[in-house]
Design an enzyme around this catalytic site. Structure first.
Site, PDB file in Angstrom:
ATOM      1  N   MET A 194       0.839  -1.200   0.000  1.00 30.66           N
ATOM      2  CA  MET A 194       0.000   0.000   0.000  1.00 30.66           C
ATOM      3  C   MET A 194       0.877   1.253   0.000  1.00 30.66           C
ATOM      4  O   MET A 194       0.402   2.344   0.335  1.00 30.66           O
ATOM      5  CB  MET A 194      -0.947  -0.006   1.195  1.00 30.66           C
ATOM      6  CG  MET A 194      -1.899  -1.207   1.165  1.00 30.66           C
ATOM      7  SD  MET A 194      -3.398  -0.980   2.108  1.00 30.66           S
ATOM      8  CE  MET A 194      -2.732  -0.755   3.747  1.00 30.66           C
ATOM      9  N   HIS A 199       9.075  -3.394   3.550  1.00 26.72           N
ATOM     10  CA  HIS A 199       8.682  -3.623   2.147  1.00 26.72           C
ATOM     11  C   HIS A 199       9.908  -3.963   1.306  1.00 26.72           C
ATOM     12  O   HIS A 199       9.872  -4.864   0.456  1.00 26.72           O
ATOM     13  CB  HIS A 199       8.043  -2.362   1.554  1.00 26.72           C
ATOM     14  CG  HIS A 199       6.776  -1.925   2.239  1.00 26.72           C
ATOM     15  ND1 HIS A 199       6.677  -0.729   2.918  1.00 26.72           N
ATOM     16  CD2 HIS A 199       5.567  -2.519   2.335  1.00 26.72           C
ATOM     17  CE1 HIS A 199       5.454  -0.605   3.399  1.00 26.72           C
ATOM     18  NE2 HIS A 199       4.749  -1.667   3.064  1.00 26.72           N
ATOM     19  N   LYS A 258       5.190  -9.944   9.398  1.00 26.41           N
ATOM     20  CA  LYS A 258       4.622  -8.859  10.216  1.00 26.41           C
ATOM     21  C   LYS A 258       3.095  -8.985  10.276  1.00 26.41           C
ATOM     22  O   LYS A 258       2.487  -8.816  11.329  1.00 26.41           O
ATOM     23  CB  LYS A 258       5.035  -7.514   9.604  1.00 26.41           C
ATOM     24  CG  LYS A 258       4.211  -6.317   9.999  1.00 26.41           C
ATOM     25  CD  LYS A 258       4.723  -5.716  11.264  1.00 26.41           C
ATOM     26  CE  LYS A 258       3.855  -4.604  11.792  1.00 26.41           C
ATOM     27  NZ  LYS A 258       2.997  -3.920  10.869  1.00 26.41           N
ATOM     28  N   ARG A 276       2.427   2.784   9.596  1.00 25.04           N
ATOM     29  CA  ARG A 276       1.622   3.491  10.607  1.00 25.04           C
ATOM     30  C   ARG A 276       2.476   4.058  11.733  1.00 25.04           C
ATOM     31  O   ARG A 276       1.971   4.884  12.517  1.00 25.04           O
ATOM     32  CB  ARG A 276       0.531   2.566  11.161  1.00 25.04           C
ATOM     33  CG  ARG A 276      -0.552   2.268  10.130  1.00 25.04           C
ATOM     34  CD  ARG A 276      -1.771   1.587  10.725  1.00 25.04           C
ATOM     35  NE  ARG A 276      -2.896   1.582   9.804  1.00 25.04           N
ATOM     36  CZ  ARG A 276      -3.236   0.562   9.004  1.00 25.04           C
ATOM     37  NH1 ARG A 276      -2.544  -0.546   9.024  1.00 25.04           N
ATOM     38  NH2 ARG A 276      -4.276   0.660   8.192  1.00 25.04           N
TER      39      ARG A 276
HETATM   40  P1  PAJ Z   1       1.332  -3.086   3.455  1.00 26.92           P
HETATM   41  O1  PAJ Z   1       0.931  -2.832   4.863  1.00 26.92           O
HETATM   42  O2  PAJ Z   1       1.879  -1.967   2.631  1.00 26.92           O
HETATM   43  O3  PAJ Z   1       2.392  -4.253   3.482  1.00 26.92           O
HETATM   44  C1  PAJ Z   1       2.861  -4.824   2.293  1.00 26.92           C
HETATM   45  C2  PAJ Z   1       3.686  -6.052   2.651  1.00 26.92           C
HETATM   46  O4  PAJ Z   1       4.816  -5.651   3.422  1.00 26.92           O
HETATM   47  C3  PAJ Z   1       2.897  -7.054   3.498  1.00 26.92           C
HETATM   48  O5  PAJ Z   1       3.140  -8.380   3.036  1.00 26.92           O
HETATM   49  C4  PAJ Z   1       3.457  -6.833   4.885  1.00 26.92           C
HETATM   50  O6  PAJ Z   1       3.375  -7.980   5.728  1.00 26.92           O
HETATM   51  C5  PAJ Z   1       4.895  -6.483   4.564  1.00 26.92           C
HETATM   52  N1  PAJ Z   1       5.526  -5.761   5.687  1.00 26.92           N
HETATM   53  C6  PAJ Z   1       5.081  -4.619   6.282  1.00 26.92           C
HETATM   54  N2  PAJ Z   1       5.892  -4.287   7.317  1.00 26.92           N
HETATM   55  C7  PAJ Z   1       6.841  -5.252   7.395  1.00 26.92           C
HETATM   56  C8  PAJ Z   1       7.943  -5.511   8.280  1.00 26.92           C
HETATM   57  N3  PAJ Z   1       8.235  -4.694   9.280  1.00 26.92           N
HETATM   58  N4  PAJ Z   1       8.702  -6.603   8.044  1.00 26.92           N
HETATM   59  C9  PAJ Z   1       8.418  -7.462   7.015  1.00 26.92           C
HETATM   60  N5  PAJ Z   1       7.374  -7.275   6.163  1.00 26.92           N
HETATM   61  C10 PAJ Z   1       6.611  -6.199   6.349  1.00 26.92           C
HETATM   62  O7  PAJ Z   1      -0.204  -5.631   3.764  1.00 26.92           O
HETATM   63  C11 PAJ Z   1      -0.616  -4.804   2.962  1.00 26.92           C
HETATM   64  O8  PAJ Z   1       0.084  -3.670   2.622  1.00 26.92           O
HETATM   65  C12 PAJ Z   1      -1.938  -4.965   2.231  1.00 26.92           C
HETATM   66  O9  PAJ Z   1      -2.834  -5.653   3.059  1.00 26.92           O
HETATM   67  C13 PAJ Z   1      -1.811  -5.680   0.872  1.00 26.92           C
HETATM   68  C14 PAJ Z   1      -1.278  -7.111   1.020  1.00 26.92           C
HETATM   69  C15 PAJ Z   1      -0.908  -4.876  -0.066  1.00 26.92           C
HETATM   70  C16 PAJ Z   1      -3.216  -5.776   0.202  1.00 26.92           C
HETATM   71  O10 PAJ Z   1      -3.772  -4.513   0.043  1.00 26.92           O
END
Ligand code: PAJ
Length: 281
Positions: A30, A37, A149, A187
């Site tokens: 997102m 990411h 996460k 966030r």
């Molecule tokens: P978003 O919150 O942007 O996260 C995208 C991906 O990054 C997700 O698979 C999430 O688990 C991963 N991610 C986020 N923070 C992380 C961290 N600290 N360590 C490892 N991976 C991390 O999750 C979403 O978006 C949405 O729900 C989506 C799958 C895109 C559908 O709209």
């Protein structure tokens, strides 16, 4: 990096990759990109020949009163980060492009979608699975990369892929954390300096549960009580849930006799944060 704003453009880019027999990796996001990411992007680069990333703030997964309007949208810095990672294709559609007017078709993973965050965010996982299924149909990746996460999300996506026989391999990557242990999240940008300190309570609670577990405690209620105590001790932190569940079914376990997921969600000020840890006996 090719930027595709339309579904037709993205399909054409994927088709080109497939025609040259390239293995296509996909990272749905997102936006408001951070190291979490980027760790997925790097994993995709390591395993695939061509990598596509999507940036789409999916309205369908936000409930009324949630942070859809104020969710951080930082397209230009995101684009630069992805360029630096040598991503091949960025798919960044508008909501109108993704959702035809009067769309009434959803993908629901029954049962699982109402557990953990699904309980306090009704319809959230239906929004996630619907958009992820649509993205998979548009991008047609060989492999898709998700973060631990969002552990429940990863479990639910895996189940959707299995139940619908989607031809994509799901890879789940470890949680990336800030140096002080806070799980990296888009966030976190909402947190003021005091909330930022209080937010450490989530990871602290999980670490405390893990250390009690390492000392031999196997009773889930007792482990949960330990974690909740740590959480509520911190002023400004309001727990939503702290549960110990089977990582495949998300059902609560009574005794930790096999691998179990400790998942926590809490409001820190007005910001809802999540974190988790795996216990392996
Ligand atoms: P978003 O919150 O942007 O996260 C995208 C991906 O990054 C997700 O698979 C999430 O688990 C991963 N991610 C986020 N923070 C992380 C961290 N600290 N360590 C490892 N991976 C991390 O999750 C979403 O978006 C949405 O729900 C989506 C799958 C895109 C559908 O709209």
């Amino acid at each position: 990096m090719k930027i595709c704003k339309t579904i037709a453009d993205m399909r054409a880019a994927s088709r080109a990759a497939r025609h040259s027999e390239k293995r296509l990796g996909f990272v749905p996001t997102m936006g408001a990109l951070h190291e979490g990411h980027l760790s997925l992007v790097r994993a995709a680069k390591a395993k695939c020949d061509v990598v596509a990333v999507s940036i789409f703030v999916n309205p369908l997964q936000f409930g009324p009163g949630e942070d859809l309007a104020k969710y951080p949208r930082t397209f230009e810095p995101d684009r630069e980060l992805l360029e630096k990672e040598d991503v091949d294709t960025l798919f960044a559609p508008t909501p109108e492009e993704m959702y035809p007017a009067r769309a009434v078709t959803y993908v629901t993973v029954e049962g699982l979608g109402e557990k953990l965050c699904g309980r306090s965010r009704p319809g959230h996982f239906r929004g996630v699975t619907t958009v992820v299924a649509k993205l998979f149909h548009i991008v047609e990746p060989d492999m898709a990369f998700f973060g631990q996460k969002d552990a429940a999300q990863a479990t639910i996506v895996r189940r959707m892929v299995r139940d619908l026989n989607l031809p994509v391999e799901i890879v789940v990557c470890p949680i990336v954390r800030e140096p002080d242990g806070l799980a990296t999240s888009s966030r976190n940008a909402y947190l003021n300096p005091q909330d930022r300190k209080s937010a450490l309570a989530l990871n602290r609670a999980l670490s405390e549960v893990k250390s009690r577990f390492d000392q031999g405690e196997r009773n889930a209620s007792s482990l949960i009580a330990t974690g909740k105590q740590m959480l509520t001790r911190e002023i400004g932190v309001h727990p939503d849930y702290l549960e110990i569940v089977d990582p495949a079914t998300l059902d609560p376990v009574r005794e930790v006799t096999s691998s179990a997921l400790v998942a926590v969600a809490a409001f820190v000020g007005k910001t809802r944060l999540i974190d988790n840890i795996l216990l392996n006996p």
